[in-house]
Motif scaffolding. Structure first.
Motif, mmCIF file in Angstrom:
data_model
loop_
_atom_site.group_PDB
_atom_site.id
_atom_site.type_symbol
_atom_site.label_atom_id
_atom_site.label_comp_id
_atom_site.label_asym_id
_atom_site.label_seq_id
_atom_site.Cartn_x
_atom_site.Cartn_y
_atom_site.Cartn_z
ATOM 1 N N ALA A 159 0.829 -1.207 0.000
ATOM 2 C CA ALA A 159 0.000 0.000 0.000
ATOM 3 C C ALA A 159 0.862 1.255 0.000
ATOM 4 O O ALA A 159 0.580 2.220 -0.722
ATOM 5 C CB ALA A 159 -0.923 -0.008 1.213
ATOM 6 N N LEU A 160 1.930 1.234 0.801
ATOM 7 C CA LEU A 160 2.834 2.389 0.832
ATOM 8 C C LEU A 160 3.518 2.585 -0.508
ATOM 9 O O LEU A 160 3.701 3.714 -0.969
ATOM 10 C CB LEU A 160 3.878 2.198 1.940
ATOM 11 C CG LEU A 160 3.370 2.339 3.381
ATOM 12 C CD1 LEU A 160 4.472 1.989 4.370
ATOM 13 C CD2 LEU A 160 2.863 3.752 3.639
ATOM 14 N N GLY A 161 3.902 1.461 -1.145
ATOM 15 C CA GLY A 161 4.526 1.547 -2.465
ATOM 16 C C GLY A 161 3.584 2.129 -3.494
ATOM 17 O O GLY A 161 3.982 2.941 -4.329
ATOM 18 N N LEU A 162 2.316 1.707 -3.421
ATOM 19 C CA LEU A 162 1.311 2.238 -4.348
ATOM 20 C C LEU A 162 1.104 3.729 -4.145
ATOM 21 O O LEU A 162 1.029 4.493 -5.104
ATOM 22 C CB LEU A 162 -0.006 1.485 -4.155
ATOM 23 C CG LEU A 162 -1.190 1.957 -5.011
ATOM 24 C CD1 LEU A 162 -0.876 1.792 -6.486
ATOM 25 C CD2 LEU A 162 -2.450 1.185 -4.650
ATOM 26 N N LEU A 163 1.038 4.145 -2.891
ATOM 27 C CA LEU A 163 0.866 5.566 -2.590
ATOM 28 C C LEU A 163 2.052 6.381 -3.098
ATOM 29 O O LEU A 163 1.887 7.478 -3.637
ATOM 30 C CB LEU A 163 0.692 5.768 -1.082
ATOM 31 C CG LEU A 163 -0.665 5.344 -0.494
ATOM 32 C CD1 LEU A 163 -0.622 5.446 1.022
ATOM 33 C CD2 LEU A 163 -1.797 6.188 -1.054
ATOM 34 N N ALA A 164 3.261 5.830 -2.938
ATOM 35 C CA ALA A 164 4.462 6.527 -3.412
ATOM 36 C C ALA A 164 4.429 6.669 -4.928
ATOM 37 O O ALA A 164 4.772 7.726 -5.479
ATOM 38 C CB ALA A 164 5.711 5.777 -2.971
ATOM 39 N N MET A 165 4.011 5.602 -5.627
ATOM 40 C CA MET A 165 3.934 5.640 -7.083
ATOM 41 C C MET A 165 2.905 6.665 -7.550
ATOM 42 O O MET A 165 3.153 7.450 -8.472
ATOM 43 C CB MET A 165 3.579 4.265 -7.622
ATOM 44 C CG MET A 165 3.494 4.196 -9.149
ATOM 45 S SD MET A 165 2.791 2.659 -9.743
ATOM 46 C CE MET A 165 1.064 2.868 -9.272
ATOM 47 N N LEU A 166 1.741 6.658 -6.892
ATOM 48 C CA LEU A 166 0.699 7.621 -7.261
ATOM 49 C C LEU A 166 1.134 9.052 -6.989
ATOM 50 O O LEU A 166 0.828 9.961 -7.759
ATOM 51 C CB LEU A 166 -0.590 7.302 -6.492
ATOM 52 C CG LEU A 166 -1.283 5.991 -6.855
ATOM 53 C CD1 LEU A 166 -2.466 5.741 -5.938
ATOM 54 C CD2 LEU A 166 -1.728 5.983 -8.314
ATOM 55 N N GLY A 167 1.865 9.243 -5.900
ATOM 56 C CA GLY A 167 2.386 10.571 -5.590
ATOM 57 C C GLY A 167 3.371 11.047 -6.632
ATOM 58 O O GLY A 167 3.350 12.224 -7.034
ATOM 59 N N ARG A 168 4.234 10.129 -7.105
ATOM 60 C CA ARG A 168 5.196 10.500 -8.142
ATOM 61 C C ARG A 168 4.482 10.852 -9.435
ATOM 62 O O ARG A 168 4.804 11.840 -10.101
ATOM 63 C CB ARG A 168 6.167 9.337 -8.384
ATOM 64 C CG ARG A 168 7.225 9.623 -9.458
ATOM 65 C CD ARG A 168 7.962 8.383 -9.863
ATOM 66 N NE ARG A 168 7.085 7.376 -10.420
ATOM 67 C CZ ARG A 168 6.602 7.436 -11.669
ATOM 68 N NH1 ARG A 168 6.907 8.462 -12.464
ATOM 69 N NH2 ARG A 168 5.810 6.487 -12.124
ATOM 70 N N LYS A 169 3.477 10.045 -9.803
ATOM 71 C CA LYS A 169 2.729 10.316 -11.023
ATOM 72 C C LYS A 169 2.021 11.679 -10.937
ATOM 73 O O LYS A 169 2.006 12.442 -11.908
ATOM 74 C CB LYS A 169 1.691 9.213 -11.256
ATOM 75 C CG LYS A 169 2.248 7.916 -11.820
ATOM 76 C CD LYS A 169 1.163 6.877 -11.929
ATOM 77 C CE LYS A 169 1.594 5.679 -12.757
ATOM 78 N NZ LYS A 169 1.629 5.974 -14.195
ATOM 79 N N ALA A 170 1.451 11.955 -9.773
ATOM 80 C CA ALA A 170 0.755 13.232 -9.584
ATOM 81 C C ALA A 170 1.722 14.395 -9.726
ATOM 82 O O ALA A 170 1.390 15.432 -10.315
ATOM 83 C CB ALA A 170 0.080 13.255 -8.215
ATOM 84 N N ALA A 171 2.931 14.229 -9.197
ATOM 85 C CA ALA A 171 3.930 15.296 -9.288
ATOM 86 C C ALA A 171 4.356 15.536 -10.733
ATOM 87 O O ALA A 171 4.550 16.673 -11.159
ATOM 88 C CB ALA A 171 5.144 14.943 -8.434
ATOM 89 N N VAL A 172 4.477 14.443 -11.508
ATOM 90 C CA VAL A 172 4.875 14.572 -12.917
ATOM 91 C C VAL A 172 3.779 15.239 -13.741
ATOM 92 O O VAL A 172 4.048 16.077 -14.601
ATOM 93 C CB VAL A 172 5.214 13.175 -13.503
ATOM 94 C CG1 VAL A 172 5.414 13.250 -15.007
ATOM 95 C CG2 VAL A 172 6.482 12.621 -12.842
#
Length: 208
Positions: free
Chosen positions: A44-57
Motif C-alpha cells: 500500500a505504501l509503495g502504491l501511494l508513493a507511485m501515485l504521488g510520483r505520477k501526480a507530481a509529474v
C-alpha cells in the motif's frame, strides 16, 4: 512449540489434542497473519508513493489550464530540455544520457496525451488529414530518440542529431500551436473543452 492437552469424547475417554504455538506464545497462523499484514502494508505504501510520483509529474500539465495551454506548457518544457542538452560538451556523457532519458519520457507522455485524445478530437471536426500528419510526425520523433540512444553521445554526430531533432520538433509544435489547436478549441463548446482537458490529463497520468 507444540502443547498437548486432553479432552473427553462422548464415551468419557480422554482424547489428546495439540495446539502449535510459536516460542513467543502466539500461534503460527497468527504469525502468518502478521506477515501478510506487513506485506500488504508495504504494498500500500509503495502504491501511494507511485501515485504521488505520477501526480507530481502530471501536476505542471494539470495546473496549466485548458488542454491547449497545457500542451503549450509541455512544448516549452521540452525545449528547455533541448537547451540543457545543447549546453553540454562531449565530456558530459552521463549528463547527456540522463537528459536524453528525461526527454524521452516527457515526449512519450506528451505523445500519449495527443494521440489518444487531441488527434481523435481533430478527426471528429473534419481535420483527419492534419491529425494523421501530426501522428506520422510522432513516428519520426521516436526514430530520433532511437538513433540518439544507439549513438555514442560523446561524438559531434550525436549533438548534430540533437539539433536536427529540435528543428523538426519545433516545426511540429508550431503547426499545432498556431493552426490546428486554435481551430479545434474554437469549434468546441466550453463544456467539451473542459471534458477534453480532463480526459487528456487522465491519459497523461497513466504514463507519468
Amino acid at each position: 512449540m507444540a502443547q498437548t492437552t486432553a479432552t473427553r469424547d462422548k464415551n468419557g475417554r480422554f482424547k489428546p489434542t495439540s495446539t502449535t504455538k510459536s516460542s513467543g506464545g502466539k500461534s503460527a497462523n497468527g504469525n502468518l497473519g502478521m506477515m501478510a499484514g506487513a506485506v500488504a502494508g508495504g504494498a500500500a505504501l509503495g502504491l501511494l508513493a507511485m501515485l504521488g510520483r505520477k501526480a507530481a509529474v502530471q501536476a505542471p500539465t494539470a495546473l496549466a489550464g485548458n488542454w491547449d495551454d497545457a500542451l503549450k506548457a509541455e512544448h516549452a518544457a521540452t525545449l528547455k530540455v533541448f537547451d540543457a542538452i545543447e549546453a553540454t560538451d562531449e565530456k558530459s556523457t552521463i549528463k547527456r544520457g540522463m537528459l536524453l532519458s528525461h526527454l524521452k519520457h516527457a515526449l512519450m507522455k506528451h505523445a500519449v496525451e495527443e494521440e489518444n485524445v487531441i488527434y481523435p478530437a481533430l478527426r471528429e471536426i473534419g481535420q483527419r488529414e492534419g491529425a494523421d500528419e501530426l501522428n506520422k510526425e510522432h513516428g519520426y520523433v521516436k526514430q530520433y530518440l532511437y538513433e540518439l540512444e544507439n549513438m555514442p553521445n560523446n561524438s559531434p554526430e550525436w549533438i548534430a542529431k540533437v539539433r536536427a531533432f529540435r528543428a523538426d520538433i519545433e516545426h511540429h509544435m508550431k503547426e499545432e500551436e498556431e493552426n490546428l489547436f486554435p481551430m479545434l478549441r474554437a469549434q468546441l463548446s466550453e463544456e467539451k473543452n473542459k471534458q477534453l482537458t480532463a480526459t487528456m490529463n487522465k491519459e497523461g497520468f497513466k504514463v507519468a
